[in-house]
Design an enzyme around this catalytic site. Structure first.
Site, short mmCIF file in Angstrom:
data_model
loop_
_atom_site.label_atom_id
_atom_site.label_comp_id
_atom_site.label_asym_id
_atom_site.label_seq_id
_atom_site.Cartn_x
_atom_site.Cartn_y
_atom_site.Cartn_z
N ARG A 1 1.01 -5.53 5.43
CA ARG A 1 -0.20 -6.10 4.82
C ARG A 1 -0.25 -7.59 5.10
O ARG A 1 0.80 -8.21 5.35
CB ARG A 1 -0.14 -5.86 3.30
N GLY B 1 0.80 -1.22 0.00
CA GLY B 1 0.00 0.00 0.00
C GLY B 1 0.83 1.27 0.00
O GLY B 1 0.34 2.33 0.41
N THR B 2 2.06 1.18 -0.49
CA THR B 2 2.95 2.34 -0.49
C THR B 2 2.35 3.52 -1.24
O THR B 2 2.38 4.66 -0.77
CB THR B 2 4.31 1.97 -1.12
N HIS C 1 11.64 1.66 1.56
CA HIS C 1 11.33 0.24 1.70
C HIS C 1 12.35 -0.45 2.60
O HIS C 1 12.25 -1.66 2.83
CB HIS C 1 11.35 -0.47 0.34
N TYR D 1 -2.52 -2.54 6.11
CA TYR D 1 -3.28 -2.14 4.93
C TYR D 1 -4.77 -2.36 5.13
O TYR D 1 -5.60 -1.55 4.72
CB TYR D 1 -2.78 -2.95 3.73
#
Length: 334
Positions: A165, A81-82, A143, A230
């Site tokens: 997530r 969900g970046t 990341h 997420y």
């Protein structure tokens, strides 16, 4: 297929990385265990599998990035969900400058991946030299696992938002993404990719170590680390937007609440809104070096539970067993 290095070889790798750096990043990469199977081969650096071409940008982050107390760092494991988090965080923190209307940057040509500087991605807006020159407060993304960020991130007191997530959905999303980037004669097979993921062999993996580093930091510094799933955003995006605004020290005023501003933020940053914009469907987002990613690749489905459309019961159990084993006793559950 080559097997992942043993625990002893991992320790050896960490020792190599902890020594004085070689003359160049290329020298360092040549000393690291390498394994193929994904879109590009990965190397094992400080117990994480990374793109070797990216290492020359990752290493300086730990060595030279100087966090400010008022920095906000959006940390995510890939495909968790970046893009959505970047859009929400940018919109919340800049709402005083950019009205939530037709002229908003996200609606007039800017991709969510382009509005937040990424620490380890050498783009014009997001290399360390450019980040050093950014005015405070800085909104940044990464990341990288926490252990590859400088200790000053904790010492500075800057705020970190971590988004993860359900690993089964994260894996499916990554498999699609990897195949879009894969240039080989045949696609990466789903079952082979799942086996690699379960072994901990995936970009920025093992995924469980990535999750757990930030989870433990959240337990240690709850005032500075916000840990999100997420699924929480998907379930109640308006409440998460309120949480983000408070965490960013720019809470919504009573007047903004009366005008429905949190709901407008969610609408503007929704999957349907952003994925349907022409400028998010055409062209590429340059990711540095030889990595170029199509803008549309950052929008697939965004659905919770999509793994059920791809995994057999046996496949799901295989990953569930890994999740149960690796997160046992941590308090982090999926």
């Amino acid at each position: 297929m080559a097997q992942a290095p043993s625990e002893s070889s991992k320790s050896d790798t960490k020792s190599l990385a902890d020594e004085s750096p070689p003359r160049s990043s290329s020298d360092l990469v040549s000393t690291l265990p390498r394994r193929g199977g994904w879109a590009k081969p990965l190397v094992l650096y400080r117990n994480y599998w990374l793109n070797p071409e990216r290492l020359k940008h990752i290493i300086p982050v730990k060595e030279r990035f100087k966090p400010h107390r008022d920095d906000i760092i959006l940390a995510t494991y890939p495909k968790c969900g970046t893009t959505w988090l970047k859009a929400l965080a940018f919109t919340v923190t800049t709402r005083g400058r950019h009205a939530l209307a037709a002229g908003h940057p996200l609606l007039t040509g800017r991709h969510p991946q382009e509005v937040v500087a990424h620490l380890e991605v050498p783009t014009p807006a997001g290399d360390l030299a450019g980040i050093d020159k950014m005015p405070s407060p800085r909104l940044l993304a990464t990341h990288l696992p926490l252990s590859l960020l400088p200790p000053a991130v904790a010492a500075s007191g800057c705020r970190v938002v971590y988004l993860c997530r359900q690993p089964k959905d994260a894996f499916v999303s990554w498999w699609y993404f990897a195949n879009q980037m894969h240039k080989g004669p045949s696609p990466i097979k789903f079952d082979e990719a799942l086996s690699m993921f379960c072994e901990g062999f995936s970009p920025f993996g093992p995924f469980w170590e990535h999750y757990l580093e930030y989870w433990k930091e959240r337990l240690a510094r709850p005032e500075q680390v916000l840990f999100l799933r997420y699924e929480e955003i998907a379930s109640d995006p308006v409440e998460v937007v309120r949480t983000l605004a408070g965490f960013f020290a720019v809470p919504f005023t009573q007047e903004e609440e009366r005008r429905g501003v949190p709901e407008e933020v969610v609408r503007l940053c929704s999957f349907d809104m952003l994925s349907g914009l022409e400028h998010n469907q055409a062209g590429d987002v340059a990711r540095g070096d030889s990595i170029v990613v199509g803008k549309s690749m950052f929008f697939r489905k965004g659905k919770v539970g999509d793994w059920e459309n791809h995994m057999s019961k046996e496949m799901a159990k295989k990953l569930d067993d890994v999740i149960e084993d690796k997160f046992k006793g941590s308090g982090l559950v999926f």
